[in-house]
Design a protein around this motif. Structure first.
Motif, PDB file in Angstrom:
ATOM      1  N   LEU A 178       0.575  -1.185   0.105  1.00 59.66           N
ATOM      2  CA  LEU A 178       0.398  -0.180   0.024  1.00 59.66           C
ATOM      3  C   LEU A 178       0.634   1.239  -0.315  1.00 59.66           C
ATOM      4  CD1 LEU A 178      -2.645  -0.879   2.179  1.00 59.66           C
ATOM      5  CD2 LEU A 178      -2.948  -0.876  -0.317  1.00 59.66           C
ATOM      6  N   ASP A 181       2.740   3.870  -4.845  1.00 60.02           N
ATOM      7  CA  ASP A 181       1.732   4.800  -5.352  1.00 60.02           C
ATOM      8  C   ASP A 181       1.095   4.125  -6.035  1.00 60.02           C
ATOM      9  OD1 ASP A 181       1.376   6.715  -7.791  1.00 60.02           O
ATOM     10  OD2 ASP A 181       1.703   8.240  -6.030  1.00 60.02           O
ATOM     11  N   ALA A 182      -0.407   4.364  -6.626  1.00 65.19           N
ATOM     12  CA  ALA A 182      -1.029   3.766  -7.279  1.00 65.19           C
ATOM     13  C   ALA A 182      -0.481   3.959  -8.745  1.00 65.19           C
ATOM     14  CB  ALA A 182      -2.737   4.406  -6.998  1.00 65.19           C
ATOM     15  N   GLN A 184       1.936   3.431  -9.918  1.00 59.29           N
ATOM     16  CA  GLN A 184       2.862   2.172 -10.110  1.00 59.29           C
ATOM     17  C   GLN A 184       1.996   1.650 -10.919  1.00 59.29           C
ATOM     18  OE1 GLN A 184       6.196   2.618 -10.395  1.00 59.29           O
ATOM     19  NE2 GLN A 184       6.337   4.502  -9.633  1.00 59.29           N
ATOM     20  N   LEU A 185       0.889   0.824 -10.153  1.00 57.50           N
ATOM     21  CA  LEU A 185      -0.271  -0.132 -10.842  1.00 57.50           C
ATOM     22  C   LEU A 185      -0.821   0.440 -12.251  1.00 57.50           C
ATOM     23  CD1 LEU A 185      -1.187  -2.868  -9.975  1.00 57.50           C
ATOM     24  CD2 LEU A 185      -2.647  -1.771  -9.113  1.00 57.50           C
ATOM     25  N   GLU A 186      -1.207   1.258 -12.140  1.00 59.12           N
ATOM     26  CA  GLU A 186      -2.309   1.764 -12.951  1.00 59.12           C
ATOM     27  C   GLU A 186      -1.395   2.005 -14.382  1.00 59.12           C
ATOM     28  OE1 GLU A 186      -3.090   6.195 -11.985  1.00 59.12           O
ATOM     29  OE2 GLU A 186      -4.400   4.897 -10.795  1.00 59.12           O
ATOM     30  N   ARG A 195      -1.231  -8.469 -13.515  1.00 61.69           N
ATOM     31  CA  ARG A 195      -1.393  -8.438 -12.052  1.00 61.69           C
ATOM     32  C   ARG A 195       0.005  -8.693 -11.203  1.00 61.69           C
ATOM     33  NH1 ARG A 195      -4.938  -6.023  -8.232  1.00 61.69           N
ATOM     34  NH2 ARG A 195      -4.484  -6.883  -6.281  1.00 61.69           N
ATOM     35  N   ILE A 203       5.789  -3.598  -8.081  1.00 63.98           N
ATOM     36  CA  ILE A 203       5.501  -3.383  -6.562  1.00 63.98           C
ATOM     37  C   ILE A 203       6.145  -3.442  -5.477  1.00 63.98           C
ATOM     38  CG2 ILE A 203       3.326  -3.569  -5.221  1.00 63.98           C
ATOM     39  CD1 ILE A 203       2.584  -1.723  -7.904  1.00 63.98           C
TER      40      ILE A 203
END
Length: 312
Positions: A178, A181-182, A184-186, A195, A203
């Motif tokens: 968590l 930073d989000a 990175q996933l986007e 995933r 991640i």
């Protein structure tokens, strides 16, 4: 600072900075040093410590055997805990409610009951399930064995320590994930990465900077927690010490032997943790923060100028 006043034509006196005198710090330091000298003198001269006996048993065969079993138990339990924690953390963050719910119940159950209770339950698992087998549910059994023959004290210790640790590691890993930073996933999703691949390649490597410090603490805690397996009769360092002082009644020096070994091993693990933290902090602003000395990290002493622009 000097200069001429334009209106009066006078030159003000030079400002002389006087450092603040921290008399309270000096008094506290003297008191602490005095108390430390008293404690060290008391420990060194206390005849009840029996330092000669400590030296005789520090490398005793039974103590060394117990020490080896402690290290083996710590290593394998942490492998189980870390691997299980990663799986549970991924499950906990899954959009599937059944998957995340199952992980949540596991964490709630194993963190909500005392470890010593779990060890005893695993050791006496035969009271609940006299026989363990593999087969079709409500159908024939393909293979099975008596539970008492499968769950030895060593196996019970591994199950108790490893599965309990997995619950705590799950929250540590989840917190580390968590912290990334989000975006990175986007960005990974925009590149078409799966995933699982995103988790492995992007991640987790970044999350390791957050995961490593508490994992090191958990490893040190696990080393000391292994002493609880004495309740199920597994032979480790504390069991070895107890067996010896049950025969010669040298309780105090044998307890000191165990304490010295635990202190030595935790010190080694702390140094290893420091090196791992430095490795994962390379190229970041945290790299400077990880440059601490052995005394700073384990004993809290500060030498030299303080970080963050502070003064001595």
């Amino acid at each position: 600072m000097t200069g001429t006043n334009e209106r009066t034509g006078t030159t003000p006196d030079e400002i002389r900075a006087v450092p603040v005198r921290h008399y309270g710090r000096w008094v506290a330091g003297v008191v602490i040093v005095f108390a430390a000298v008293l404690v060290l003198r008391s420990v060194a001269t206390n005849a009840n410590m029996e330092w000669g006996v400590v030296g005789d048993y520090l490398f005793n065969d039974r103590v060394i055997r117990g020490l080896q079993n402690t290290l083996i138990l710590t290593a394998i339990s942490m492998v189980i805990g870390v691997a299980g924690g990663i799986v549970l953390a991924v499950m906990r963050m899954s959009p599937n409610p059944l998957t995340s719910g199952a992980a949540g119940i596991y964490i709630w159950l194993f963190r909500g009951t005392p470890l010593i209770t779990q060890l005893v339950i695993w050791n006496y698992l035969a009271l609940f399930y006299p026989r363990l087998g593999i087969g079709i549910p409500f159908g024939p059994e393909f293979a099975g064995a008596n539970t008492n023959s499968l769950i030895t004290p060593f196996m019970a210790a591994l199950l108790g320590l490893g599965l309990n640790e997995a619950a705590y590691m799950a929250e540590i890993v989840r917190g580390g994930i968590l912290s990334v930073d989000a975006g990175q996933l986007e960005a990974a999703s925009a590149l078409g990465m799966s995933r699982g691949k995103t988790l492995r390649r992007i991640i987790l490597p970044q999350a390791m900077r957050v995961i490593i410090p508490p994992t090191g603490n958990e490893t040190i805690a696990m080393l000391k927690t292994t002493s609880l397996v004495v309740v199920i009769g597994y032979f480790e360092l504390m069991t070895a010490v107890q067996q010896i002082y049950a025969q010669n009644y040298k309780i105090a020096p044998l307890l000191i032997v165990a304490a010295l070994w635990y202190l030595f091993l935790t010190s080694v693990l702390t140094l290893i943790q420091m090196q791992i933290e430095k490795h994962f902090a390379r190229g970041t602003s945290r790299a400077e923060a990880t440059r601490v000395t052995w005394a700073n990290r384990m004993l809290g002493f500060r030498f030299g100028n303080r970080d963050q622009g502070g003064q001595r």
